[in-house]
Structures are given as C-alpha cells and as structure tokens.
Scaffold this motif. Sequence first.
Motif, PDB file in Angstrom:
ATOM      1  N   ALA A  56      35.434 -54.840 -66.360  1.00 17.46           N
ATOM      2  CA  ALA A  56      34.275 -54.538 -65.406  1.00 17.46           C
ATOM      3  C   ALA A  56      32.903 -54.837 -66.120  1.00 17.46           C
ATOM      4  O   ALA A  56      31.892 -55.338 -65.503  1.00 17.46           O
ATOM      5  CB  ALA A  56      34.199 -52.855 -64.840  1.00 17.46           C
ATOM      6  N   GLU A  57      32.824 -54.503 -67.546  1.00 18.31           N
ATOM      7  CA  GLU A  57      31.675 -54.882 -68.158  1.00 18.31           C
ATOM      8  C   GLU A  57      31.193 -56.403 -68.250  1.00 18.31           C
ATOM      9  O   GLU A  57      30.210 -56.861 -68.357  1.00 18.31           O
ATOM     10  CB  GLU A  57      31.615 -54.376 -69.665  1.00 18.31           C
ATOM     11  CG  GLU A  57      30.159 -54.208 -70.363  1.00 18.31           C
ATOM     12  CD  GLU A  57      30.166 -53.439 -71.605  1.00 18.31           C
ATOM     13  OE1 GLU A  57      29.206 -53.225 -72.145  1.00 18.31           O
ATOM     14  OE2 GLU A  57      31.379 -52.980 -72.018  1.00 18.31           O
ATOM     15  N   ALA A  58      32.465 -57.280 -68.613  1.00 17.99           N
ATOM     16  CA  ALA A  58      32.421 -58.552 -68.553  1.00 17.99           C
ATOM     17  C   ALA A  58      31.811 -59.211 -67.461  1.00 17.99           C
ATOM     18  O   ALA A  58      30.946 -60.059 -67.298  1.00 17.99           O
ATOM     19  CB  ALA A  58      33.624 -59.262 -68.806  1.00 17.99           C
ATOM     20  N   PHE A  59      32.247 -58.667 -66.417  1.00 19.74           N
ATOM     21  CA  PHE A  59      31.717 -59.276 -64.869  1.00 19.74           C
ATOM     22  C   PHE A  59      30.358 -58.828 -64.833  1.00 19.74           C
ATOM     23  O   PHE A  59      29.253 -59.377 -64.598  1.00 19.74           O
ATOM     24  CB  PHE A  59      32.426 -58.680 -63.845  1.00 19.74           C
ATOM     25  CG  PHE A  59      31.736 -58.890 -62.502  1.00 19.74           C
ATOM     26  CD1 PHE A  59      31.791 -60.264 -61.978  1.00 19.74           C
ATOM     27  CD2 PHE A  59      30.964 -58.136 -61.795  1.00 19.74           C
ATOM     28  CE1 PHE A  59      31.009 -60.557 -60.699  1.00 19.74           C
ATOM     29  CE2 PHE A  59      30.647 -58.205 -60.620  1.00 19.74           C
ATOM     30  CZ  PHE A  59      30.341 -59.446 -60.064  1.00 19.74           C
ATOM     31  N   ALA A 274      25.754 -70.737 -60.228  1.00 15.28           N
ATOM     32  CA  ALA A 274      26.337 -71.811 -60.653  1.00 15.28           C
ATOM     33  C   ALA A 274      26.785 -71.154 -62.082  1.00 15.28           C
ATOM     34  O   ALA A 274      28.075 -71.635 -62.239  1.00 15.28           O
ATOM     35  CB  ALA A 274      25.115 -72.867 -61.114  1.00 15.28           C
ATOM     36  N   TYR A 275      26.155 -70.308 -62.697  1.00 14.44           N
ATOM     37  CA  TYR A 275      27.121 -69.853 -63.890  1.00 14.44           C
ATOM     38  C   TYR A 275      28.283 -69.036 -63.550  1.00 14.44           C
ATOM     39  O   TYR A 275      29.299 -69.256 -64.189  1.00 14.44           O
ATOM     40  CB  TYR A 275      25.924 -68.776 -64.600  1.00 14.44           C
ATOM     41  CG  TYR A 275      26.529 -68.248 -65.829  1.00 14.44           C
ATOM     42  CD1 TYR A 275      26.389 -69.007 -67.317  1.00 14.44           C
ATOM     43  CD2 TYR A 275      27.019 -66.866 -65.648  1.00 14.44           C
ATOM     44  CE1 TYR A 275      26.837 -68.082 -68.220  1.00 14.44           C
ATOM     45  CE2 TYR A 275      27.353 -66.149 -67.095  1.00 14.44           C
ATOM     46  CZ  TYR A 275      27.546 -66.934 -68.130  1.00 14.44           C
ATOM     47  OH  TYR A 275      27.982 -66.152 -69.094  1.00 14.44           O
ATOM     48  N   LEU A 276      28.195 -68.148 -62.428  1.00 18.39           N
ATOM     49  CA  LEU A 276      29.248 -67.562 -61.988  1.00 18.39           C
ATOM     50  C   LEU A 276      30.318 -68.264 -61.590  1.00 18.39           C
ATOM     51  O   LEU A 276      31.412 -67.849 -61.829  1.00 18.39           O
ATOM     52  CB  LEU A 276      28.852 -66.507 -60.936  1.00 18.39           C
ATOM     53  CG  LEU A 276      27.927 -65.299 -61.168  1.00 18.39           C
ATOM     54  CD1 LEU A 276      27.661 -64.636 -59.990  1.00 18.39           C
ATOM     55  CD2 LEU A 276      28.733 -64.393 -62.057  1.00 18.39           C
ATOM     56  N   ARG A 277      29.894 -69.364 -60.786  1.00 16.14           N
ATOM     57  CA  ARG A 277      31.215 -70.410 -60.456  1.00 16.14           C
ATOM     58  C   ARG A 277      31.827 -70.809 -61.808  1.00 16.14           C
ATOM     59  O   ARG A 277      32.985 -71.172 -61.888  1.00 16.14           O
ATOM     60  CB  ARG A 277      30.628 -71.486 -59.676  1.00 16.14           C
ATOM     61  CG  ARG A 277      31.451 -72.253 -58.943  1.00 16.14           C
ATOM     62  CD  ARG A 277      30.707 -73.313 -58.052  1.00 16.14           C
ATOM     63  NE  ARG A 277      29.990 -72.712 -57.107  1.00 16.14           N
ATOM     64  CZ  ARG A 277      30.257 -72.408 -55.843  1.00 16.14           C
ATOM     65  NH1 ARG A 277      31.610 -72.412 -55.457  1.00 16.14           N
ATOM     66  NH2 ARG A 277      29.349 -71.799 -55.059  1.00 16.14           N
ATOM     67  N   GLU A 278      31.007 -71.360 -62.679  1.00 11.08           N
ATOM     68  CA  GLU A 278      31.624 -71.815 -63.939  1.00 11.08           C
ATOM     69  C   GLU A 278      32.623 -70.995 -64.642  1.00 11.08           C
ATOM     70  O   GLU A 278      33.463 -71.108 -65.435  1.00 11.08           O
ATOM     71  CB  GLU A 278      30.515 -72.394 -64.913  1.00 11.08           C
ATOM     72  CG  GLU A 278      29.611 -73.517 -64.254  1.00 11.08           C
ATOM     73  CD  GLU A 278      28.458 -73.698 -65.348  1.00 11.08           C
ATOM     74  OE1 GLU A 278      28.168 -73.070 -66.301  1.00 11.08           O
ATOM     75  OE2 GLU A 278      28.040 -75.007 -65.205  1.00 11.08           O
ATOM     76  N   TRP A 300      28.994 -62.812 -53.939  1.00 10.14           N
ATOM     77  CA  TRP A 300      30.198 -62.895 -55.030  1.00 10.14           C
ATOM     78  C   TRP A 300      31.132 -61.658 -54.989  1.00 10.14           C
ATOM     79  O   TRP A 300      30.665 -60.577 -54.534  1.00 10.14           O
ATOM     80  CB  TRP A 300      29.697 -63.110 -56.368  1.00 10.14           C
ATOM     81  CG  TRP A 300      28.688 -64.268 -56.487  1.00 10.14           C
ATOM     82  CD1 TRP A 300      27.616 -64.642 -56.217  1.00 10.14           C
ATOM     83  CD2 TRP A 300      29.505 -65.636 -56.938  1.00 10.14           C
ATOM     84  NE1 TRP A 300      26.934 -65.892 -56.377  1.00 10.14           N
ATOM     85  CE2 TRP A 300      27.997 -66.563 -56.661  1.00 10.14           C
ATOM     86  CE3 TRP A 300      30.665 -66.068 -57.233  1.00 10.14           C
ATOM     87  CZ2 TRP A 300      28.395 -67.855 -57.055  1.00 10.14           C
ATOM     88  CZ3 TRP A 300      30.790 -67.552 -57.409  1.00 10.14           C
ATOM     89  CH2 TRP A 300      29.572 -68.347 -57.609  1.00 10.14           C
ATOM     90  N   ARG A 301      32.408 -62.019 -55.425  1.00 12.77           N
ATOM     91  CA  ARG A 301      33.182 -60.891 -55.662  1.00 12.77           C
ATOM     92  C   ARG A 301      33.687 -60.628 -57.101  1.00 12.77           C
ATOM     93  O   ARG A 301      33.877 -61.658 -57.742  1.00 12.77           O
ATOM     94  CB  ARG A 301      34.747 -61.377 -55.047  1.00 12.77           C
ATOM     95  CG  ARG A 301      34.931 -61.522 -53.670  1.00 12.77           C
ATOM     96  CD  ARG A 301      34.827 -60.433 -52.725  1.00 12.77           C
ATOM     97  NE  ARG A 301      35.027 -60.595 -51.153  1.00 12.77           N
ATOM     98  CZ  ARG A 301      35.052 -59.534 -50.193  1.00 12.77           C
ATOM     99  NH1 ARG A 301      35.255 -58.337 -50.874  1.00 12.77           N
ATOM    100  NH2 ARG A 301      35.256 -59.842 -49.039  1.00 12.77           N
ATOM    101  N   ASP A 302      33.727 -59.501 -57.309  1.00 14.97           N
ATOM    102  CA  ASP A 302      33.959 -59.116 -58.790  1.00 14.97           C
ATOM    103  C   ASP A 302      35.518 -59.058 -58.684  1.00 14.97           C
ATOM    104  O   ASP A 302      36.349 -59.328 -57.958  1.00 14.97           O
ATOM    105  CB  ASP A 302      33.642 -57.862 -59.142  1.00 14.97           C
ATOM    106  CG  ASP A 302      34.187 -56.619 -58.807  1.00 14.97           C
ATOM    107  OD1 ASP A 302      35.372 -56.731 -58.030  1.00 14.97           O
ATOM    108  OD2 ASP A 302      34.316 -55.385 -59.268  1.00 14.97           O
ATOM    109  N   PRO A 303      36.161 -59.119 -60.180  1.00 18.37           N
ATOM    110  CA  PRO A 303      37.558 -59.213 -60.388  1.00 18.37           C
ATOM    111  C   PRO A 303      38.416 -58.443 -59.502  1.00 18.37           C
ATOM    112  O   PRO A 303      39.560 -58.837 -59.355  1.00 18.37           O
ATOM    113  CB  PRO A 303      37.638 -58.974 -61.786  1.00 18.37           C
ATOM    114  CG  PRO A 303      36.598 -59.419 -62.386  1.00 18.37           C
ATOM    115  CD  PRO A 303      35.479 -59.123 -61.642  1.00 18.37           C
ATOM    116  N   ASP A 304      38.022 -57.249 -58.985  1.00 18.65           N
ATOM    117  CA  ASP A 304      38.614 -56.252 -58.238  1.00 18.65           C
ATOM    118  C   ASP A 304      38.067 -56.520 -56.776  1.00 18.65           C
ATOM    119  O   ASP A 304      38.726 -55.728 -56.000  1.00 18.65           O
ATOM    120  CB  ASP A 304      38.164 -55.055 -58.740  1.00 18.65           C
ATOM    121  CG  ASP A 304      38.657 -54.473 -59.935  1.00 18.65           C
ATOM    122  OD1 ASP A 304      39.872 -54.728 -60.339  1.00 18.65           O
ATOM    123  OD2 ASP A 304      37.826 -54.366 -61.091  1.00 18.65           O
TER     124      ASP A 304
END
Length: 381
Positions: A56-59, A274-278, A300-304
Amino acid sequence: MNDPTSTPGPTADAHQGLHSGQGALRGEHPGRAAQPVIKVVDLAWLEFTKPDLDRAEAFAHDFGFTAAARTDDVLHLRGALAGPHCLVIRRGPASRFVGPAFRAADAADLDRLARATGHEVRTLTEYGGGRVVDLLDPSGVPVRVVHGVTEQPARQLQQPLVLNTGPTAARINATQRPPRKPSQVQRLGHVVLSTRVFRRALDWYLQHLGLIVSDFLYLDGQRDRGPSMAFIRCDRGSEPADHHTLAMHLGPDTGYVHSAYQVADLDALAAGGAYLRERGYHHSWGIGRHIQGSQIFDYWRDPDRFMFEHYADGDVFDNTLEPGWAAMSASGLAQWGPPATRDFLGTTPSPGAFLQAISALREDNEIDRARLLGLLKALSK
C-alpha cells in the motif's frame, strides 16, 4: 461557529448551459436542508484496511502521497498542502474501504452533532489526535466527524508549468521538460459512494453535515422519480468550496467507487500518469475533462483494485448556486477525452455484479427493475 437556526441565503442560477443542462423543475429536491445540524467544512481523510501495508505504501508513493506516520499496523498519508493527513490505511485481513471523515468547523459542532444523533464525542488517541463523533449513514457506511486534528505544515509544492498561450509568450529562451515522476498529491478532493438507498442517504448528509448539492443527475425518462446521482459540496457561505466533496449515485452495490486528489496541472497529471504506467499499474480511464465539476481527470487502480483519481482545475462554488439538473449518461461524463471505459463504469460482466443486482432487487431499497434498467441504459449511452 455555524448557526443551525439560520436559513440559507439567496441562490442563483449561474449554469447558463455550461455547468449543467437545466435547473430544477417545480417541486423537485432543493439540494439542501433548511436547518442542518452542523455544516462541515471539508473532508478530513478516508480510511481503508489492507493486509499488506508495504505494498500500500509503495503505491501511495508512486501515486504521489507522502507518509506522515507509519507503524506496524497503520499508515497515515498526506498531501503537500497544509492540513491533516488525508488517508489512513490500517492492517486488516482483507482490503476494504471503511469510510470517510469530515472536518467540523469548531468543537461546539461536535457537541451539537452528538446531542442530535444520540452519540458521544470521543478523544482520538492515535496520530493527529483531536476529537470525533462516529456515525453510520443510511447505507451502513461509517462516517466520522472530527475537530482539532493536528495539521501538518505545507511542503514545497510542485509548480504549474509556465505556458505560452496564443500570442502571449510567458516563457522565452526556455524549454518545457516536465519530469517523469509521481504527480505530487496536494490534497484530498472528494470521494464517490454508491448506495441502494440514494434519497435517504442524500437527505442524511444534507441534514446532519450541512452539505449542499451542486448537480443532480437523473435517469432518462425517470426524472419524475427524482435524481439518481448528486455531486455535493460543503456550505462555506461566501467562501468557495469544491464543486463536490462527496458524490453519491444509486446503484446495486454499496460503498466506495473512487476518491480524487488534486495535483498542480495537466502536465503534472500526465507525466505522473506516464510514471504509473511504467510502474505497471492499471489505468482505468483518462485523460479528459469532466462536465460536472470541470476537472481534468485521470483514473488509476491500486494493487487491490481501488480506484484513485488525479485531477486538476476543478470548479469551486459559493453557497449561492442552485443545483443543476442533467440526464445521466456515460457520454455525459466528459467534455473531451476517450470514451468512458467499462472498468471505470463498473459494467464489465461478472458473476459478482450479477449477484449484486439480484440481491438489490430482492431487498427493500430504491432499486427496482425500472431503476436498474435505467442505470444500465444510462451507462451504455
């Protein structure tokens, strides 16, 4: 301090075909309570639980938040503007949205709200401190109203780019090179919720928290049944507030739809995307400009799979504007940009969505066959 006995001031219709399609018809919902219990001034934060705080902190870092505090069991995230933290993520067995917290104007408002609802004012003992009244809205979503939470000082802000526009050259002998890095989140802007009891939930927020409606959407051919979505702002009197701090729509599911966070400008939003896509995150919809609220958006969607929005250049209204009224449709969500995706609209066929619809039709709520078909038609137009 808010005066709960005061009556709303005069309202004006400034939509002029731009803010919304039309105004209210005689007898339609006024979009505000005559004598609300209190008038909150803003969202304070949103609360989630997640089993993996490191992920969660990484996202959060990649999306543009800064960690305000971190323990083994809870993560507090903040934006760059001065104010309290804007996200609280607690360690829990499953990823879920808990609820929103709103900021009261003063301590007396908490006492007034507690008396009116039969609840108590408690002291918050974790990071930020302050006092709180804990409530449940008619959908069963926990709602906190807080005051006295420690506010963090502003951080150095990501500055909007200097633009050459038409014949005006403000940038001479200099190039544009927006850095490919996370968009700096400045603050929490709004949260969107879905509910099966839209009218009851709407009236509850207007009456208890003093929120007022900026725009109503209704289902085509069903306007006589009332609105099916509302974009709702804080009533700060003559001080402008975001077009919506809370938005709610009628739907077969209940709870979180997305939350939105302000960034500096279009370039910060686009370069951050663009950073999130990368980094491999799932893009839901954007870039475009909304109609209701006018924000430039990117989702955008987070990992969850929770949806988070970067936005810039949103509308702000004082308390004199009447609600706008417009028909709900997928194509009516944006002035420009790509068509709204199934992922954003939540219309991707799935067994879970089918079961939610069946469950909603069997319960005593505001979802019936005509409303459900109207929603499906609106989201396909």
